[in-house]
Design an enzyme around this catalytic site. Structure first.
Site, PDB file in Angstrom:
ATOM      1  N   GLU A 171       3.522  40.235  -9.184  1.00  0.00           N
ATOM      2  CA  GLU A 171       2.184  39.964  -9.704  1.00  0.00           C
ATOM      3  C   GLU A 171       1.452  41.272  -9.977  1.00  0.00           C
ATOM      4  OE1 GLU A 171      -0.520  36.901  -7.741  1.00  0.00           O
ATOM      5  OE2 GLU A 171      -1.447  38.780  -7.101  1.00  0.00           O
ATOM      6  N   ARG A 222       0.813  -1.212   0.000  1.00  0.00           N
ATOM      7  CA  ARG A 222       0.000   0.000   0.000  1.00  0.00           C
ATOM      8  C   ARG A 222       0.845   1.260   0.000  1.00  0.00           C
ATOM      9  NH1 ARG A 222      -3.076   1.795  -2.654  1.00  0.00           N
ATOM     10  NH2 ARG A 222      -4.046  -0.265  -2.564  1.00  0.00           N
TER      11      ARG A 222
END
Length: 287
Positions: free
Chosen positions: A203, A106
């Site tokens: 930005e 797993r």
């Protein structure tokens, strides 16, 4: 921006540490109670790890390490990270002590499913912008503790890495601009404080802010949440002075149109946070 062109390799110490934590979480204090109860001691198993759907490989080192740490297991990969898979392709053959194999199964699959999913979705974004010159980049929106692996998976899918952490580079976002008192002022302050090897990106959300930061000498500008018409106008205004990155609202359906505006980079959190795990299966034969 990282300008690496190769996939590279995952740092072994990060792989070892992440796998150790994952196995400790899964096995706890008592180990695999199911296998201890129903699988005969000394049983040997061979398992085939295969693709149940098409995709791109990423994370083989983590799977191999999971089986190495449980002990007594041979992990024989049949493909390499970055390879494309068709449905039914064999990824690896795993063999050895059945208890150990089932104990590591797993953990190995969790890493592989997740990272192959990221690589596969990144590959779709990269294919969507092919021929435009735009590069698909990731963001810092990653699962805590898995950033190095998720960004590696992006490279496996043909994407490029943005900064890894706050300490990599200066990225001035809208909140920084608000506190600093304006985009141009924020950029000049960053340039005055940064060392000569520190990249600075800022930005902007409007053409007015773009003009302001270009005048301040910005060399990398993020165009945030602009529609395609505004992006095209920004590219025209820029005239090649700065590298332009489009970000915000980037989807697989929209990404081609964004790329065709002429931006240099397109960054999206979708490729890490929105990727569906790739369906891989481990089919075991006990002898």
């Amino acid at each position: 921006m990282s300008e690496t062109t190769g996939i590279g390799a995952l740092p072994p110490h990060l792989v070892e540490e992440a796998v150790r934590r994952a196995l400790a979480e899964d096995l706890g204090l008592a180990g695999d109670l199911t296998s201890l109860a129903v699988v005969p001691k000394g049983a040997i198993a061979t398992a085939t790890l295969s693709a149940r759907e098409p995709g791109i490989v990423a994370g083989l080192a983590l799977a191999a390490e999971a089986f190495r740490q449980v002990g007594g297991i041979s992990f024989d990969p049949q493909v390499a990270d970055g390879d494309r898979l068709a449905r039914g392709d064999v990824v690896a053959v795993v063999s050895g002590d059945a208890h150990a194999l089932l104990a590591g199964e797993r953990t190995a699959l969790n890493f592989l499913n997740h990272l192959c999913g990221i690589a596969t979705l990144t590959g779709r974004f990269v294919e969507a912008v092919a021929g435009t010159g735009a590069r698909i980049c990731d963001t810092r929106k990653t699962l805590p503790g898995l950033r190095a692996f998720e960004k590696y998976a992006v490279r496996c899918g043909g994407g490029w890495n943005h900064r890894y952490a706050l300490s990599d580079a200066i990225l001035i976002k809208d909140n920084h601009v608000a506190v600093a008192g304006g985009a141009g002022k924020a950029y000049r302050a960053a340039r005055a404080a940064a060392g000569h090897l520190v990249a600075i990106e800022i930005e902007v959300t409007s053409l007015e802010e773009l003009a302001e930061v270009l005048e301040a000498g910005a060399q990398i500008v993020m165009l945030d949440n602009m529609d395609n018409d505004l992006l095209s106008a920004a590219v025209a205004m820029n005239k090649g002075r700065a590298r332009l990155e489009a970000s915000g609202g980037v989807t697989l359906e929209r990404v081609r149109g964004i790329a065709e505006t002429g931006v240099d980079y397109i960054s999206s959190s979708q490729i890490t946070m929105g990727a569906k795990p790739l369906d891989l299966g481990l089919d075991v034969e006990i002898r």
